[in-house]
Scaffold this motif. Structure first.
Motif, PDB file in Angstrom:
ATOM      1  N   HIS A 190      63.393  33.743 -54.688  1.00  0.00           N
ATOM      2  CA  HIS A 190      62.208  33.310 -53.940  1.00  0.00           C
ATOM      3  C   HIS A 190      62.545  32.618 -52.627  1.00  0.00           C
ATOM      4  O   HIS A 190      61.811  31.745 -52.163  1.00  0.00           O
ATOM      5  CB  HIS A 190      61.331  32.374 -54.800  1.00  0.00           C
ATOM      6  N   VAL A 191      63.680  32.951 -52.038  1.00  0.00           N
ATOM      7  CA  VAL A 191      64.004  32.425 -50.710  1.00  0.00           C
ATOM      8  C   VAL A 191      64.111  33.601 -49.750  1.00  0.00           C
ATOM      9  O   VAL A 191      64.979  34.460 -49.905  1.00  0.00           O
ATOM     10  CB  VAL A 191      65.331  31.620 -50.715  1.00  0.00           C
ATOM     11  N   GLU A 192      63.210  33.636 -48.777  1.00  0.00           N
ATOM     12  CA  GLU A 192      63.179  34.751 -47.839  1.00  0.00           C
ATOM     13  C   GLU A 192      64.443  34.768 -46.980  1.00  0.00           C
ATOM     14  O   GLU A 192      64.888  33.729 -46.496  1.00  0.00           O
ATOM     15  CB  GLU A 192      61.953  34.615 -46.922  1.00  0.00           C
ATOM     16  N   ASN A 193      65.051  35.944 -46.864  1.00  0.00           N
ATOM     17  CA  ASN A 193      66.152  36.139 -45.914  1.00  0.00           C
ATOM     18  C   ASN A 193      66.016  37.561 -45.376  1.00  0.00           C
ATOM     19  O   ASN A 193      66.657  38.486 -45.864  1.00  0.00           O
ATOM     20  CB  ASN A 193      67.506  35.910 -46.613  1.00  0.00           C
ATOM     21  N   TYR A 194      65.127  37.700 -44.403  1.00  0.00           N
ATOM     22  CA  TYR A 194      64.809  39.035 -43.883  1.00  0.00           C
ATOM     23  C   TYR A 194      66.029  39.742 -43.279  1.00  0.00           C
ATOM     24  O   TYR A 194      66.241  40.933 -43.546  1.00  0.00           O
ATOM     25  CB  TYR A 194      63.655  38.943 -42.876  1.00  0.00           C
ATOM     26  N   PRO A 195      66.888  39.034 -42.523  1.00  0.00           N
ATOM     27  CA  PRO A 195      68.078  39.718 -41.996  1.00  0.00           C
ATOM     28  C   PRO A 195      68.963  40.286 -43.118  1.00  0.00           C
ATOM     29  O   PRO A 195      69.566  41.346 -42.953  1.00  0.00           O
ATOM     30  CB  PRO A 195      68.813  38.611 -41.229  1.00  0.00           C
ATOM     31  N   LEU A 196      69.028  39.594 -44.238  1.00  0.00           N
ATOM     32  CA  LEU A 196      69.847  40.082 -45.350  1.00  0.00           C
ATOM     33  C   LEU A 196      69.234  41.353 -45.957  1.00  0.00           C
ATOM     34  O   LEU A 196      69.949  42.288 -46.330  1.00  0.00           O
ATOM     35  CB  LEU A 196      69.996  38.988 -46.417  1.00  0.00           C
ATOM     36  N   PHE A 197      67.906  41.393 -46.043  1.00  0.00           N
ATOM     37  CA  PHE A 197      67.234  42.606 -46.522  1.00  0.00           C
ATOM     38  C   PHE A 197      67.528  43.773 -45.571  1.00  0.00           C
ATOM     39  O   PHE A 197      67.850  44.881 -46.011  1.00  0.00           O
ATOM     40  CB  PHE A 197      65.720  42.363 -46.625  1.00  0.00           C
ATOM     41  N   GLN A 198      67.439  43.513 -44.275  1.00  0.00           N
ATOM     42  CA  GLN A 198      67.742  44.558 -43.290  1.00  0.00           C
ATOM     43  C   GLN A 198      69.185  45.022 -43.395  1.00  0.00           C
ATOM     44  O   GLN A 198      69.477  46.209 -43.291  1.00  0.00           O
ATOM     45  CB  GLN A 198      67.482  44.035 -41.875  1.00  0.00           C
ATOM     46  N   LEU A 199      70.094  44.056 -43.594  1.00  0.00           N
ATOM     47  CA  LEU A 199      71.512  44.401 -43.742  1.00  0.00           C
ATOM     48  C   LEU A 199      71.715  45.312 -44.958  1.00  0.00           C
ATOM     49  O   LEU A 199      72.441  46.306 -44.888  1.00  0.00           O
ATOM     50  CB  LEU A 199      72.349  43.120 -43.888  1.00  0.00           C
ATOM     51  N   LEU A 200      71.059  45.000 -46.060  1.00  0.00           N
ATOM     52  CA  LEU A 200      71.174  45.810 -47.274  1.00  0.00           C
ATOM     53  C   LEU A 200      70.773  47.269 -47.003  1.00  0.00           C
ATOM     54  O   LEU A 200      71.505  48.201 -47.350  1.00  0.00           O
ATOM     55  CB  LEU A 200      70.288  45.191 -48.366  1.00  0.00           C
ATOM     56  N   LEU A 201      69.638  47.475 -46.358  1.00  0.00           N
ATOM     57  CA  LEU A 201      69.207  48.843 -46.054  1.00  0.00           C
ATOM     58  C   LEU A 201      70.156  49.521 -45.071  1.00  0.00           C
ATOM     59  O   LEU A 201      70.481  50.704 -45.211  1.00  0.00           O
ATOM     60  CB  LEU A 201      67.788  48.845 -45.477  1.00  0.00           C
ATOM     61  N   THR A 207      75.088  45.806 -54.034  1.00  0.00           N
ATOM     62  CA  THR A 207      73.917  45.189 -54.679  1.00  0.00           C
ATOM     63  C   THR A 207      74.338  43.998 -55.551  1.00  0.00           C
ATOM     64  O   THR A 207      73.626  43.013 -55.645  1.00  0.00           O
ATOM     65  CB  THR A 207      73.132  46.196 -55.548  1.00  0.00           C
ATOM     66  N   GLU A 208      75.527  44.084 -56.154  1.00  0.00           N
ATOM     67  CA  GLU A 208      75.969  42.959 -56.978  1.00  0.00           C
ATOM     68  C   GLU A 208      76.224  41.717 -56.123  1.00  0.00           C
ATOM     69  O   GLU A 208      75.861  40.603 -56.495  1.00  0.00           O
ATOM     70  CB  GLU A 208      77.221  43.318 -57.780  1.00  0.00           C
ATOM     71  N   LEU A 209      76.835  41.933 -54.952  1.00  0.00           N
ATOM     72  CA  LEU A 209      77.066  40.780 -54.073  1.00  0.00           C
ATOM     73  C   LEU A 209      75.750  40.192 -53.579  1.00  0.00           C
ATOM     74  O   LEU A 209      75.593  38.967 -53.511  1.00  0.00           O
ATOM     75  CB  LEU A 209      77.950  41.170 -52.888  1.00  0.00           C
ATOM     76  N   ILE A 210      74.797  41.047 -53.231  1.00  0.00           N
ATOM     77  CA  ILE A 210      73.478  40.553 -52.808  1.00  0.00           C
ATOM     78  C   ILE A 210      72.866  39.732 -53.947  1.00  0.00           C
ATOM     79  O   ILE A 210      72.373  38.621 -53.752  1.00  0.00           O
ATOM     80  CB  ILE A 210      72.527  41.725 -52.455  1.00  0.00           C
ATOM     81  N   ASN A 211      72.946  40.279 -55.164  1.00  0.00           N
ATOM     82  CA  ASN A 211      72.373  39.590 -56.324  1.00  0.00           C
ATOM     83  C   ASN A 211      73.015  38.214 -56.517  1.00  0.00           C
ATOM     84  O   ASN A 211      72.342  37.235 -56.812  1.00  0.00           O
ATOM     85  CB  ASN A 211      72.563  40.450 -57.573  1.00  0.00           C
ATOM     86  N   LEU A 213      82.321  32.733 -55.309  1.00  0.00           N
ATOM     87  CA  LEU A 213      81.508  33.033 -56.495  1.00  0.00           C
ATOM     88  C   LEU A 213      82.121  32.443 -57.756  1.00  0.00           C
ATOM     89  O   LEU A 213      81.519  32.469 -58.817  1.00  0.00           O
ATOM     90  CB  LEU A 213      81.344  34.538 -56.657  1.00  0.00           C
ATOM     91  N   ASP A 214      83.339  31.935 -57.595  1.00  0.00           N
ATOM     92  CA  ASP A 214      84.031  31.255 -58.679  1.00  0.00           C
ATOM     93  C   ASP A 214      84.265  32.145 -59.894  1.00  0.00           C
ATOM     94  O   ASP A 214      84.353  31.695 -61.018  1.00  0.00           O
ATOM     95  CB  ASP A 214      83.267  30.007 -59.087  1.00  0.00           C
ATOM     96  N   ARG A 215      84.279  33.420 -59.686  1.00  0.00           N
ATOM     97  CA  ARG A 215      84.657  34.315 -60.759  1.00  0.00           C
ATOM     98  C   ARG A 215      84.845  35.694 -60.146  1.00  0.00           C
ATOM     99  O   ARG A 215      84.409  35.974 -59.046  1.00  0.00           O
ATOM    100  CB  ARG A 215      83.605  34.363 -61.849  1.00  0.00           C
ATOM    101  N   GLU A 216      85.493  36.530 -60.884  1.00  0.00           N
ATOM    102  CA  GLU A 216      85.769  37.852 -60.370  1.00  0.00           C
ATOM    103  C   GLU A 216      84.479  38.665 -60.234  1.00  0.00           C
ATOM    104  O   GLU A 216      83.643  38.656 -61.122  1.00  0.00           O
ATOM    105  CB  GLU A 216      86.701  38.570 -61.337  1.00  0.00           C
ATOM    106  N   VAL A 217      84.327  39.328 -59.127  1.00  0.00           N
ATOM    107  CA  VAL A 217      83.167  40.197 -58.951  1.00  0.00           C
ATOM    108  C   VAL A 217      83.447  41.476 -59.735  1.00  0.00           C
ATOM    109  O   VAL A 217      84.396  42.181 -59.478  1.00  0.00           O
ATOM    110  CB  VAL A 217      82.946  40.517 -57.462  1.00  0.00           C
ATOM    111  N   LYS A 218      82.586  41.726 -60.737  1.00  0.00           N
ATOM    112  CA  LYS A 218      82.839  42.844 -61.657  1.00  0.00           C
ATOM    113  C   LYS A 218      83.053  44.164 -60.943  1.00  0.00           C
ATOM    114  O   LYS A 218      83.992  44.884 -61.208  1.00  0.00           O
ATOM    115  CB  LYS A 218      81.670  42.984 -62.644  1.00  0.00           C
TER     116      LYS A 218
END
Ligand SMILES: [Zn+2]
Length: 259
Positions: free
Chosen positions: A109-120, A99-103, A236-241
Motif C-alpha cells: 500500500h505504498v505508491e511507487n509509480y516509477p517502480l511500476f513503470q520500471l517493472l513494465l 518479480t521476486e525482487l519487486i515483491n 534482503l538478509d537472505r538468499e534470493v530464491k
C-alpha cells in the motif's frame, strides 16, 4: 464518506499462492496502490474465466471488492500477457527473478509509480533481442535507485576520497565502493575491477537505450552479477530464491555452450 465497495486498478501479477480447494491469493503490483493482495476465487478450476487474466507475469486491469481481511478479485482483463516470457525457461526465470525482487523490496500500500513503470519496462526489454544479463543488471541498479538503496560509486564510502582507476572493493554493509586502503579494515568486501565499476556507474545513471549498446564479455558479466547479488542478498538478509535458480541455469548454459 465511506470508501466504495469495489475498485479497479492496473496490476502486474508478481506472486501467487494456493488457498483451499480452488482459490489463490495473488500479490499484485499496482501503479498507485503499491503492492496489494487479493483472493481469486475458483481460479484453479479448469473453466475459470478469470484464470487466464491472472497468470504470473501478466499485466491486467483488475476489479476488486473490499473484504474485511483480504479483498476479492471480481474481474480481470489482460492488457499484456508477455507471451514470449512464458514460452522459454530462461526468460521465465529472468522475469520471475524480477518479480521476486519487486515483491521483496516493495512495501504494501505504498505508491511507487516509477517502480511500476520500471517493472513494465523490464518485461518489454526481456521480450526483445539483446543481452538479458544486461537487462537484469540495469533492473537491479534502477530498483536500488527507486527503493532508497542507491549504492555509492563515485567516492570511497569510508574516507570520501575519489576512486582511482585501480581494483577497488564493493562493501555491501557500507552500501558502496571502498578504496584499497580502507578495504583492509573491512571484513566482508568483494574486489571490483576498473571495468566493472565503469559499467555499474553507467547502469546506475543511464537509460536503457544507452545501456543496451554495452558489450560485456562473460568474465565481466559474471563479476557484475556477483557483486550486485552480494549487495541484494545483504539488503534482503537472505538468499534470493530465484537468484540461486538463475545461477543453476547459467551453469547449465555454460556446460552446453559450444566451445
Ligand atoms: Zn577510502
Amino acid at each position: 464518506m465511506p470508501k466504495p465497495r469495489t475498485y479497479q486498478t492496473e496490476a502486474f501479477i508478481i506472486k501467487k499462492i494456493k488457498l483451499g480447494e480452488a482459490d489463490r491469493i495473488l500479490t499484485l503490483y499496482t501503479p498507485h496502490l503499491g503492492k496489494i493482495q487479493g483472493v481469486a476465487r475458483g481460479v484453479r478450476r479448469p473453466r475459470s474465466k478469470l484464470a487466464g487474466h491472472l497468470e504470473l507475469i501478466t499485466h491486467s486491469q483488475v476489479s476488486l471488492a473490499r473484504g474485511r481481511n483480504l479483498d476479492t478479485i471480481i474481474g480481470s482483463q489482460t492488457i499484456d500477457s508477455f507471451l514470449p516470457l512464458k514460452s522459454d525457461l530462461w526468460l521465465t526465470s529472468c522475469a520471475l527473478y524480477v518479480t521476486e525482487l519487486i515483491n521483496q523490496f516493495a512495501a504494501e500500500h505504498v505508491e511507487n509509480y516509477p517502480l511500476f513503470q520500471l517493472l513494465l519496462e523490464i518485461m518489454r526489454h526481456l521480450c526483445q533481442a539483446g543481452d538479458k544479463e544486461l537487462v537484469l543488471r540495469y533492473f537491479e541498479l534502477h530498483l536500488l535507485n527507486q527503493v532508497g538503496y542507491r549504492p555509492q560509486l563515485q567516492q570511497c564510502v569510508s574516507c570520501r576520497s575519489p576512486l582511482e582507476p585501480v581494483t577497488n572493493a564493493f562493501s555491501p554493509t557500507d552500501g558502496g565502493v571502498l578504496c584499497p586502503r580502507c578495504r583492509r579494515r573491512r571484513p566482508l568486501t568483494y574486489p571490483l575491477s576498473v571495468n566493472a565499476l565503469k559499467v555499474l556507474r553507467l547502469l546506475q545513471s543511464s537509460n536503457y537505450d544507452t545501456v543496451s549498446k554495452l558489450k560485456m564479455n562473460r568474465e565481466l558479466s559474471a563479476e557484475l552479477a556477483g557483486v550486485v547479488s552480494h549487495y541484494l542478498e545483504y539488503l534482503l538478509d537472505r538468499e534470493v530464491k530465484s537468484a540461486a535458480w538463475l545461477d543453476i541455469l547459467r551453469e547449465q548454459a555454460k556446460q552446453t555452450a559450444p566451445g
